[in-house]
Design an enzyme around this catalytic site. Structure first.
Site, PDB file in Angstrom:
ATOM      1  N   GLY B 514       0.798  -1.219   0.000  1.00 45.24           N
ATOM      2  CA  GLY B 514       0.000   0.000   0.000  1.00 45.24           C
ATOM      3  C   GLY B 514       0.831   1.270   0.000  1.00 45.24           C
ATOM      4  O   GLY B 514       0.652   2.151  -0.852  1.00 45.24           O
ATOM      5  N   ALA B 515       1.737   1.377   0.951  1.00 51.87           N
ATOM      6  CA  ALA B 515       2.475   2.632   1.124  1.00 51.87           C
ATOM      7  C   ALA B 515       3.311   2.964  -0.100  1.00 51.87           C
ATOM      8  O   ALA B 515       3.215   4.060  -0.662  1.00 51.87           O
ATOM      9  CB  ALA B 515       3.352   2.540   2.369  1.00 51.87           C
ATOM     10  N   THR B 624       5.530   6.145  11.989  1.00 55.42           N
ATOM     11  CA  THR B 624       4.520   5.150  11.603  1.00 55.42           C
ATOM     12  C   THR B 624       5.182   3.863  11.112  1.00 55.42           C
ATOM     13  O   THR B 624       4.651   2.767  11.326  1.00 55.42           O
ATOM     14  CB  THR B 624       3.548   5.699  10.537  1.00 55.42           C
ATOM     15  N   VAL B 693       6.719  -2.522   4.662  1.00 52.05           N
ATOM     16  CA  VAL B 693       7.048  -2.488   6.089  1.00 52.05           C
ATOM     17  C   VAL B 693       6.016  -3.263   6.910  1.00 52.05           C
ATOM     18  O   VAL B 693       6.338  -3.912   7.894  1.00 52.05           O
ATOM     19  CB  VAL B 693       7.103  -1.021   6.589  1.00 52.05           C
ATOM     20  N   GLY B 694       4.753  -3.186   6.493  1.00 47.03           N
ATOM     21  CA  GLY B 694       3.646  -3.633   7.337  1.00 47.03           C
ATOM     22  C   GLY B 694       3.738  -5.066   7.823  1.00 47.03           C
ATOM     23  O   GLY B 694       3.283  -5.380   8.914  1.00 47.03           O
ATOM     24  N   GLU B 695       4.301  -5.942   7.023  1.00 49.59           N
ATOM     25  CA  GLU B 695       4.310  -7.357   7.412  1.00 49.59           C
ATOM     26  C   GLU B 695       5.701  -7.848   7.794  1.00 49.59           C
ATOM     27  O   GLU B 695       5.875  -9.019   8.128  1.00 49.59           O
ATOM     28  CB  GLU B 695       3.751  -8.206   6.260  1.00 49.59           C
TER      29      GLU B 695
END
Lengths: 326, 734
Positions: B514-515, B624, B693-695
């Site tokens: 996403g980012a 974040t 980054v999220g996972e």
């Protein structure tokens, strides 16, 4: 949730009069009852809200004991300077339970009456003799990791979830009630809870419409106090095993001992044989082993909770070492 | 439209020259005040006029067929508006696990399968009535016990093809050192805090669905297809989403059922899944059984590696947990066998939960590496160093950027990893057994198609619009930072509007894409605006300098508002994967370091400290990004210690489908978590140069904890989670 009617009486006497149907329930903090109502495990047709009654004081008695109003929030009781100083085991047990938010809402009387956290009691599709008498027990032969190893029956292996009540059992508390007919009763905590037998739906000695108004603690007893709670995560989890201990050692000999246990039985557990194995003896590992053997002599595992038996043994011995300094 | 697909490594000039200095800063989330003050409206909030409330009825048994549904008792309840159970558009399976749910069937796939929706004047009545609906069923043979089912060794589902390079069996037979162990992980729930909820209403043949969803562009198509209407008749809104963790990547049955109900009753309808129902109507991560085989030479150089697993899915689901996904590019070794087998079960669908593959696959491979290091008598970091591949060991492709060795080095130094790791069970601190452990972290990087519209308004402020979601991750903030950086604006001058399918289609939140994808589209749109500004300044774009709302070129400085001259400048940007995405092997990397204390009496594990170093490309917002990683580390701790969805194999019911007994970590379980980044902008990944980054944070986190528990106790548990009962026997006698 089933729809229900709601009353908010002004006095305890009015409250017990408002409990006029078998489907009515008192509600104080609601931290357990509301959850169960949402799941339709509890389906009262009437709620009698006692939360604003004048039962939220902690008072010293002439005999040196404390009288605790049934509506004293768990947080207040845990923080009370008299409780912290003289009944440390109670303060520690309270703080070991639930979360800050829940302790702010939960009442002393309500805490004694918490329903079991058995997985199958919560699942209205499962058989549960406590929820629906005669339907069977899904926990036996099912997953029962958090359930009881002492005091069980073929009809129910649920545990009582309270930490506070375990400490109160070690402290020989007395429960004061008001009955619908206006009579008052004083019930020793040792006579308050019921084993499941073939009526696991009956959990305590309260009669229909009987309201807990106070809990009395006797004058503080001598001894070192500890509440040791073993759980799967560091907070916000029910006890797998807990030990409330008050042990006094004089001249190298255990002069008195009061031990109660959580996570093991259908009620806050106390067994005089455990204390008998300790009193009059010099603290030693052999004596502690004997106490553990006395506690667990009749223990029965149901598969996924078998580990509670060695865990209880280890925890009791370690706790006894702590409180005796042995 | 400024479109740039990743056909070659690329760094937009405007981004390289930008001077605002906001991109990468650890700014607070810009929507934070709206959330903490309650102004941010989630899917179940807000009450359109005439709202009705719904509850969903699930099947009471987990296999067989539905014979009929008796609604008479439910219908008689005062306040019930309608009970819908025979609409052929009603979904039976979880849309989450595949592109489309199964419709119009009497086959029971699992317990709690949606069969009816009750609409009432309030939520309590709806749920009470739902409990009164009687679903008559005919039993079938059930398959509730995953252990007891036949294994399909050539499943037709899943996106990860099996890999069988070289002859692993032969290499295992000849190698100086071999390792062959099996690990298991249990069912995991995605467990988002915001309920899976939808409010749906119809106006003039057009449907609006406000729902809690991670990827609303896809949701719009799925809902339209389910209802057999054109996608342009459907608008999906998800301005705020309270966590998804994969459970909200697809469309849950509640969204489609609410839309049908709203149409039938002619009123807006809202529904939220109660927590216990969430376990049945939202997919979970499958249990896994993972066999890890490693063949190495006497120095620990890996010659062959196998990661072969078995996972579960129901008859409707098409997702296959890609267990070895993170293992593929992790270590060298020519002989490689990676495959995932399937058992079909009569349980709720399994699906993508945060870091599908890596989150659980790393338990196998990273604990195996720890065991192998001990077997070889070498430091676990040194073992990993000796096996760091120079190119992708499966495909031979070059890595875009890979700083794994630096993650090991920096992490070991910052953590204070000793030259000689103490022997297992040898360090005692009072009643605690103390141990340390580490594990590598890896998550494949993806860039997906994404568009964004950027408008430089008449007042010199900017507006960013796309149908991206912010699931609590910081999307609003990083998009504002990106546009601010490009256009020379403070973040407060950028208005970001998300979560509306009327906006240009973006990436959505999932797969850690996403980012990077969404911010790249914003960069490209801003490049267009810079071109226009350059024209107006009579300068070349590369000569522009933008800062704090002023644009300068050739000695002249003009306020943006003056340069816009009344009519907003609007631009569209679009990015997507291309040749470069396929030419290179792309992943984010990291290393976790953990110290645990295990109670010598009870086996209770408490994590004392945890530190990680991560290579994620460009860091878009230090705060974040750090939060994303620490969230993953916290989850890894919970996976290692407590999270376990338990199936009652007699009924197909989950035993613990609520937060009372499904133990996510609480604050007291989580120590200070320390996160460091190695920032190398990855020009092959996407225009903004950010990798996922999220996972990443969850990948390897739990294995590091498990390895530390082994070091503390000398007890190796291969059946996760490592609860105290599994340690008890191996602890010192009391």
């Amino acid at each position: 949730m089933k729809t229900f009617t709601y009353e908010k009486p002004a006095t305890p006497e009015a409250a017990v009069k408002d409990i006029d149907t078998s489907g009515a329930k008192f509600i104080a903090g609601g931290t357990n009852l509301l959850d169960l109502m949402k799941l339709q495990v509890e389906t009262p047709d009437k709620l009698v809200d006692i939360s604003r009654l004048d039962l939220a004081k902690i008072e010293e008695r002439e005999d040196g004991g404390l009288t605790i109003g049934a509506l004293v929030p768990n947080s207040d009781l845990a923080a009370d300077r008299r409780v912290v100083a003289k009944y440390e085991v109670l303060s520690r047990a309270l703080l070991a339970g639930a979360s800050g938010q829940l302790r702010n809402k939960a009442s002393t009387g309500g805490n004694l009456l918490q329903r079991t956290r058995c997985y199958y009691f919560y699942d209205t599709a499962a058989a549960c003799n406590k929820r629906e008498p005669g339907s069977g027990c899904s926990a036996i032969g099912g997953f029962n990791r958090i359930l009881a190893v002492l005091g069980t029956s073929e009809h129910c292996i649920a545990t009582h979830p309270s930490d506070m009540a375990v400490a109160m059992r070690a402290l020989d508390a007395t429960i004061v009630t008001l009955k619908a007919d206006g009579d008052r009763r004083r019930i020793s905590i040792h006579d308050f809870y019921r084993l499941p037998g073939d009526t696991p739906q009956i959990e305590n000695a309260l009669e229909a419409g009987e309201l807990i108004t106070h809990i009395e603690l006797p004058a503080p007893v001598k001894g070192k106090q500890e509440y040791r709670k073993v759980r799967d995560r560091a907070s916000y989890a029910f006890a797998l095993v807990s030990v409330a201990a008050i042990v006094d050692v004089q001249d190298g000999v255990i002069a008195s001992a009061s031990l109660a246990f959580g996570g093991l039985g259908p009620m806050p557990w106390r067994n005089p044989a455990v204390e008998a194995a300790l009193v009059g003896k010099a603290p030693s590992d052999a004596v502690f082993e004997a106490a553990a053997t006395a506690l667990l002599a009749d223990a029965k595992g149901y598969g996924s909770n078998d580990f509670k038996i060695p865990l209880a043994r280890r925890t009791l011995i370690a706790t006894l070492r702590n409180v005796t300094g042995a | 439209m400024n479109e740039h697909v990743m056909d070659a490594a690329f760094r937009p000039g405007g981004l390289d020259r930008a001077k605002q200095g906001v991109l990468g800063l650890g700014l607070d989330r810009i929507e934070g005040p709206a959330k903490v003050s309650g102004v941010a409206d989630y899917a179940y909030e807000g009450t359109p006029d005439g709202i009705a409330y719904a509850a969903i009825v699930g099947t009471p048994v987990g296999s067989g067929r539905i014979l009929g549904i008796d609604i008479s008792a439910a219908e008689a309840l005062p306040g019930v508006i309608a009970i819908i159970h025979n609409d052929p558009r009603m979904p039976a399976g979880e849309a989450n696990s595949r592109a489309m749910p199964l419709f119009d069937t009497d086959v029971i796939l699992h317990l709690g399968q949606p069969v009816a929706i009750v609409v009432a004047e309030d939520q309590a009545i709806a749920r009470d009535a739902a409990a009164l609906v009687v679903v008559r069923t005919e039993g079938g043979e059930d398959r509730f016990d995953v252990e007891a089912q036949p294994v399909d060794t050539a499943p037709k589902i899943g996106f990860l093809p099996p890999i069988d390079n070289g002859d692993l069996d032969a290499v295992m037979a000849d190698a100086a050192v071999t390792f062959d162990r099996t690990y298991t992980t249990p069912v995991h729930f995605p467990a988002a805090l915001e309920p899976h909820a939808t409010t749906a209403w119809w106006e003039g043949g057009k449907l609006t669905v406000r729902t809690s969803n991670q990827v609303i562009g896809g949701a719009r198509k799925t809902i339209a297809k389910a209802l057999k209407i054109d996608a342009d008749k459907v608008r999906v809104l998800a301005p705020y989403v309270g966590g998804g963790f994969g459970g909200k990547t697809g469309v849950g049955p509640e969204a489609i059922l609410a839309a049908i109900a709203a149409e039938v009753v002619g009123r807006p309808v809202k529904v939220a899944l109660p927590r216990r129902q969430t376990a049945y109507m939202v997919h979970h991560r499958s249990h896994t059984t993972q066999r890890i085989r490693i063949a190495a030479d006497a120095n620990g150089v890996i010659l062959g590696m196998g990661h072969e697993s078995v996972v579960a899915q129901n008859d409707d689901g098409e997702f296959l947990e890609p267990v070895p996904f993170g293992t593929l590019p992790l270590y060298r070794g020519d002989a490689r066998r990676f495959k995932t087998d399937l058992v079909r079960v009569d349980l709720p669908a399994s699906g993508a939960v945060r870091a599908p593959g890596e989150a659980v696959g790393t338990f196998g491979v990273e604990c195996a590496m720890d065991e192998l290091a001990e077997q070889l008598g070498i430091d676990p970091i040194e073992l990993r160093r000796r096996n760091e591949p120079e190119t992708d060991p499966v495909s031979g492709k070059p890595f875009s950027t890979r700083r794994m060795l630096d993650c090991y080095t920096q992490g070991a130094e910052r953590f204070g990893w000793p030259a000689n790791v103490p022997a297992p069970g040898s360090v005692r601190d009072g009643k605690w057994l103390v141990g340390i452990g580490m594990a590598a972290s890896l998550r494949g990087n993806f860039t997906v198609e994404a568009q964004a519209r950027v408008r430089l308004e008449a007042d010199g402020r900017a507006t960013v619009e796309c149908d991206m979601t912010d699931i609590g991750t910081g999307t609003y903030t990083i998009l504002a930072q990106t546009a601010g950086e490009m256009l020379g604006l403070p973040v407060a001058e950028v208005n970001v509007r998300l979560g509306d399918t009327d906006f240009p289609p973006s990436a959505g939140s999932g797969g850690s894409f996403g980012a990077g994808s969404a911010c790249s589209a914003v960069v490209l749109a801003c490049e267009d605006i810079l071109g226009e500004l350059a024209l107006r300044m009579n300068a070349a774009p590369e000569d522009l300098s933008l800062h704090d709302g002023c644009v300068s070129a050739g000695g002249r400085s003009v306020k943006l508002a003056d340069l816009v001259r009344g009519e907003p400048i609007v631009a569209m940007g679009k990015t997507g994967p291309g040749v470069e995405s396929k030419r290179t092997s792309q992943a984010s990397h990291g290393a976790h370091f953990v110290e645990v204390a295990v109670n010598a009496v009870t086996g209770e594990t408490r994590v004392r400290r945890m530190l990680g170093v991560f290579d994620v490309g460009r860091v878009l917002n230090r705060k974040t990004a750090t939060s994303q990683i620490t969230g993953g580390m916290a989850w890894g701790i919970a996976y290692a210690l407590s999270e376990e969805g338990i199936v009652d194999t007699r009924t197909g019911a989950f035993v613990n489908p609520d937060f009372g007994e499904y133990h996510v970590a609480v604050n007291a379980d989580i120590p200070q978590l320390e996160v460091h980044f190695i920032e190398e902008i990855d020009d092959s990944a996407n225009p903004v140069g950010a990798k996922g980054v999220g996972e990443l944070g969850i990948s390897g986190a739990g294995a590091a904890v498990a390895n530390a528990i082994y070091n503390a106790t000398g007890v190796r548990v291969r059946d996760f989670p490592v609860t105290l009962d599994k340690l008890l026997e191996g602890l010192p006698a009391v």
